[in-house]
Design a protein around this motif. Structure first.
Motif, PDB file in Angstrom:
ATOM      1  N   ARG A  92      53.350 -16.327 -35.701  1.00 39.03           N
ATOM      2  CA  ARG A  92      52.780 -16.735 -36.990  1.00 39.03           C
ATOM      3  C   ARG A  92      53.884 -17.061 -37.993  1.00 39.03           C
ATOM      4  N   PHE A  93      54.931 -16.248 -38.018  1.00 37.83           N
ATOM      5  CA  PHE A  93      56.042 -16.503 -38.939  1.00 37.83           C
ATOM      6  C   PHE A  93      56.782 -17.788 -38.558  1.00 37.83           C
ATOM      7  N   LYS A  94      56.944 -18.022 -37.274  1.00 36.83           N
ATOM      8  CA  LYS A  94      57.584 -19.259 -36.822  1.00 36.83           C
ATOM      9  C   LYS A  94      56.775 -20.480 -37.252  1.00 36.83           C
ATOM     10  N   LEU A  95      55.469 -20.385 -37.091  1.00 35.71           N
ATOM     11  CA  LEU A  95      54.602 -21.505 -37.449  1.00 35.71           C
ATOM     12  C   LEU A  95      54.632 -21.758 -38.954  1.00 35.71           C
ATOM     13  N   LEU A  96      54.615 -20.687 -39.740  1.00 35.40           N
ATOM     14  CA  LEU A  96      54.688 -20.839 -41.190  1.00 35.40           C
ATOM     15  C   LEU A  96      56.000 -21.503 -41.606  1.00 35.40           C
ATOM     16  N   ALA A  97      57.098 -21.074 -40.982  1.00 34.85           N
ATOM     17  CA  ALA A  97      58.396 -21.669 -41.290  1.00 34.85           C
ATOM     18  C   ALA A  97      58.424 -23.143 -40.895  1.00 34.85           C
ATOM     19  N   PHE A  98      57.824 -23.460 -39.755  1.00 36.11           N
ATOM     20  CA  PHE A  98      57.804 -24.842 -39.270  1.00 36.11           C
ATOM     21  C   PHE A  98      56.999 -25.729 -40.216  1.00 36.11           C
ATOM     22  N   VAL A  99      55.831 -25.261 -40.623  1.00 29.85           N
ATOM     23  CA  VAL A  99      54.973 -26.053 -41.514  1.00 29.85           C
ATOM     24  C   VAL A  99      55.642 -26.238 -42.874  1.00 29.85           C
ATOM     25  N   LEU A 100      56.243 -25.172 -43.398  1.00 28.19           N
ATOM     26  CA  LEU A 100      56.917 -25.271 -44.692  1.00 28.19           C
ATOM     27  C   LEU A 100      58.086 -26.251 -44.620  1.00 28.19           C
ATOM     28  N   SER A 101      58.862 -26.172 -43.551  1.00 26.06           N
ATOM     29  CA  SER A 101      59.987 -27.094 -43.369  1.00 26.06           C
ATOM     30  C   SER A 101      59.501 -28.535 -43.248  1.00 26.06           C
ATOM     31  N   ALA A 102      58.422 -28.743 -42.504  1.00 23.23           N
ATOM     32  CA  ALA A 102      57.867 -30.092 -42.346  1.00 23.23           C
ATOM     33  C   ALA A 102      57.358 -30.636 -43.681  1.00 23.23           C
ATOM     34  N   ALA A 103      56.670 -29.805 -44.446  1.00 16.19           N
ATOM     35  CA  ALA A 103      56.118 -30.237 -45.735  1.00 16.19           C
ATOM     36  C   ALA A 103      57.230 -30.627 -46.703  1.00 16.19           C
ATOM     37  N   LEU A 104      58.291 -29.816 -46.761  1.00 15.99           N
ATOM     38  CA  LEU A 104      59.398 -30.109 -47.670  1.00 15.99           C
ATOM     39  C   LEU A 104      60.183 -31.334 -47.200  1.00 15.99           C
ATOM     40  N   SER A 105      60.271 -31.522 -45.882  1.00 15.16           N
ATOM     41  CA  SER A 105      60.883 -32.747 -45.359  1.00 15.16           C
ATOM     42  C   SER A 105      60.052 -33.955 -45.768  1.00 15.16           C
ATOM     43  N   GLY A 106      58.736 -33.774 -45.783  1.00 16.68           N
ATOM     44  CA  GLY A 106      57.845 -34.832 -46.238  1.00 16.68           C
ATOM     45  C   GLY A 106      58.071 -35.181 -47.700  1.00 16.68           C
ATOM     46  N   HIS A 111      64.927 -15.493 -49.996  1.00 17.40           N
ATOM     47  CA  HIS A 111      65.189 -14.166 -50.548  1.00 17.40           C
ATOM     48  C   HIS A 111      63.940 -13.297 -50.652  1.00 17.40           C
ATOM     49  N   SER A 112      62.841 -13.764 -50.109  1.00 20.75           N
ATOM     50  CA  SER A 112      61.597 -12.988 -50.115  1.00 20.75           C
ATOM     51  C   SER A 112      61.491 -12.167 -48.828  1.00 20.75           C
ATOM     52  N   PRO A 113      60.540 -11.233 -48.755  1.00 16.50           N
ATOM     53  CA  PRO A 113      60.315 -10.521 -47.483  1.00 16.50           C
ATOM     54  C   PRO A 113      60.040 -11.468 -46.326  1.00 16.50           C
ATOM     55  N   PHE A 114      59.365 -12.584 -46.616  1.00 12.94           N
ATOM     56  CA  PHE A 114      59.121 -13.600 -45.601  1.00 12.94           C
ATOM     57  C   PHE A 114      60.436 -14.121 -45.033  1.00 12.94           C
ATOM     58  N   GLY A 115      61.387 -14.401 -45.923  1.00 11.54           N
ATOM     59  CA  GLY A 115      62.684 -14.886 -45.491  1.00 11.54           C
ATOM     60  C   GLY A 115      63.454 -13.863 -44.683  1.00 11.54           C
ATOM     61  N   GLN A 116      63.323 -12.609 -45.038  1.00  9.55           N
ATOM     62  CA  GLN A 116      64.017 -11.562 -44.281  1.00  9.55           C
ATOM     63  C   GLN A 116      63.473 -11.455 -42.859  1.00  9.55           C
ATOM     64  N   VAL A 117      62.168 -11.659 -42.717  1.00 10.73           N
ATOM     65  CA  VAL A 117      61.579 -11.649 -41.373  1.00 10.73           C
ATOM     66  C   VAL A 117      62.097 -12.841 -40.566  1.00 10.73           C
ATOM     67  N   LEU A 118      62.210 -13.992 -41.215  1.00 13.18           N
ATOM     68  CA  LEU A 118      62.738 -15.169 -40.519  1.00 13.18           C
ATOM     69  C   LEU A 118      64.159 -14.908 -40.030  1.00 13.18           C
ATOM     70  N   LYS A 119      64.968 -14.268 -40.852  1.00 13.39           N
ATOM     71  CA  LYS A 119      66.344 -13.952 -40.447  1.00 13.39           C
ATOM     72  C   LYS A 119      66.363 -12.977 -39.281  1.00 13.39           C
ATOM     73  N   SER A 120      65.438 -12.029 -39.300  1.00 12.64           N
ATOM     74  CA  SER A 120      65.384 -11.067 -38.194  1.00 12.64           C
ATOM     75  C   SER A 120      64.967 -11.750 -36.898  1.00 12.64           C
ATOM     76  N   ILE A 121      64.093 -12.751 -37.004  1.00 17.27           N
ATOM     77  CA  ILE A 121      63.702 -13.528 -35.822  1.00 17.27           C
ATOM     78  C   ILE A 121      64.899 -14.315 -35.297  1.00 17.27           C
ATOM     79  N   ARG A 122      65.676 -14.865 -36.210  1.00 18.14           N
ATOM     80  CA  ARG A 122      66.870 -15.620 -35.819  1.00 18.14           C
ATOM     81  C   ARG A 122      67.883 -14.728 -35.113  1.00 18.14           C
ATOM     82  N   GLU A 123      68.074 -13.532 -35.631  1.00 12.39           N
ATOM     83  CA  GLU A 123      69.088 -12.642 -35.072  1.00 12.39           C
ATOM     84  C   GLU A 123      68.637 -11.982 -33.774  1.00 12.39           C
TER      85      GLU A 123
END
Length: 312
Positions: A202-216, A176-188
Motif C-alpha cells: 500500500r505504501f509503495k502504491l501511494l508513493a508511485f501514485v504521488l510521484s506520477a501525479a507530481l510528474s504530471g 519528513h512525515s511518518p509516511f516518508g519515514q516508512v518509505l525510507k524503511s522500505i528502501r533500506e
C-alpha cells in the motif's frame, strides 16, 4: 528539518524570485529548468526515498502534457483547470501501472514500468487527438483565474515558479512525515518493514501514485510554457533523462534533482550549437561527473560538510 536547511531553501526561493530580472539567462530557459527540476524531484520521491526504479515515468509526464494541451486548446479550459486535469489523469495512470508493477521487485518492476510506458507511447502515436508525430501545437496559455494573461513570459515564469514551490513543498512535507519515514524503511530493508507490520504494498502504491501525479504537474506546466505536447514527452528517452538528472544531482537528496536538472538542461541548451557532437560532449561530461561525484553533486557536497544531514 534543521535551521541551516531552512535558510538554504529560503535563499534559493529568493534567487528564484529575482532570477527573471537578470539579463544573462533567457527566461524561457529558466522555465524549462523549473519544469524538468519538478519532474526530477517527483521521480526522486520514488527512486531516492522508496527505492523503486521506474523506467517509464515519461508516460505520466507526457500523458499529462497531452491532456492539458487538448483541454486548453480544444475545450478552452483555463490553465489552472487544464493542469489539474493533466495531474488527475497522470495519477490515474500511476494507479493502474503501480498496481501491476508493485507485484514484482527489482528489475522486473522496472521492466513492467517500461513496458507500460511504451504502450502509452504507442497510444499517443495512434490516437487522433494527439495528432501523431505533429503533436498538439499552438496551445494557448490562457488567463490564470481569468485575470492574469500568461502569454506574458514574466507572468508565465512566476506561475511556473509557484507550481514548482508548491510541489516541492509537498515533497518536503511527505519526506519528513511518518509516511516518508516508512518509505525510507522500505528502501533500506523491505523485509524488516513488513515484519514491523506495515502494509508495504500500500505504501509503495501511494508513493508511485504521488510521484506520477507530481510528474504530471511538471508535464502539464511544460506544455503551457512551450505551448505544445509532442511524442518526445512520452518517449523512453525522457524516462532515461530524468533518471540521469536524479543520479547526477544526488539520489535521495531534496536539492539534488534540481541541480541535476539544471546541469542536464543547461548542457542540452548550450552544447546544441556543435550539432551531433553535442551528444558525445554531453556523454563525456556525464561520465566525468559520475566518476568524480559518486553520490551526485549535492550528495558529495553534503558528505563533505561536517554535521550535515542527508535530507538537505
Amino acid at each position: 528539518m534543521e535551521k541551516k536547511t531552512k535558510l538554504l531553501f529560503g535563499l534559493l526561493f529568493v534567487i528564484g524570485l529575482l532570477a527573471p530580472f537578470q539579463d544573462e539567462i533567457y527566461i524561457v530557459f529558466l522555465m524549462k529548468v523549473l519544469c524538468f527540476a519538478l519532474f526530477a524531484c517527483a521521480f526522486n520521491l520514488l527512486l531516492g526515498f522508496t527505492g523503486l526504479l521506474s523506467f517509464g515515468h515519461a508516460a505520466y509526464f507526457g500523458g499529462s502534457a497531452y491532456i492539458t494541451a487538448f483541454v486548453c486548446k480544444e475545450w478552452g479550459w483555463t490553465p489552472e483547470i487544464g493542469i489539474l486535469a493533466g495531474v488527475a489523469v497522470a495519477a490515474a495512470m500511476g494507479y493502474i501501472v503501480g498496481s501491476l508493477a508493485i507485484r514484482r521487485q527489482g528489475i522486473y518492476f522496472s521492466m513492467i514500468t517500461l513496458a507500460m510506458a511504451q504502450m502509452v507511447f504507442f497510444l499517443a502515436l495512434q490516437f487522433p487527438f494527439t495528432h501523431g508525430e505533429d503533436g498538439i501545437q499552438g496551445v494557448p496559455r490562457g488567463k490564470l483565474f481569468g485575470l492574469i494573461d500568461l502569454s506574458n513570459d514574466m507572468a508565465m515564469y512566476y506561475f511556473t515558479f509557484a507550481i514548482f514551490v508548491i510541489v516541492f513543498a509537498i515533497i518536503v512535507r511527505a519526506v519528513h512525515s511518518p509516511f516518508g519515514q516508512v518509505l525510507k524503511s522500505i528502501r533500506e530493508n523491505e523485509s524488516r518493514a513488513i515484519s514491523l507490520g506495515y502494509d508495504v504494498k500500500r505504501f509503495k502504491l501511494l508513493a508511485f501514485v504521488l510521484s506520477a501525479a507530481l510528474s504530471g504537474a511538471a508535464g502539464s506546466t511544460k506544455t503551457l510554457v512551450f505551448q505544445l505536447a509532442t511524442l518526445t514527452d512520452v518517449h523512453w528517452h525522457a524516462s532515461g533523462e530524468v533518471v540521469l538528472m536524479t543520479l547526477l544531482g544526488g539520489l535521495g537528496t531534496l536539492l539534488g534533482p534540481i541541480f541535476g536538472a539544471a546541469v542536464v538542461v543547461g548542457l542540452q541548451n548550450y552544447l546544441a550549437g556543435i550539432g551531433s557532437w553535442s551528444t558525445i560532449a554531453t556523454g563525456a561530461i556525464f561520465v566525468v561527473c559520475v566518476l568524480a561525484f559518486r553520490r551526485g553533486i549535492v550528495g558529495e557536497i553534503i558528505a563533505r560538510l561536517p554535521g550535515a544531514k542527508k535530507q538537505a
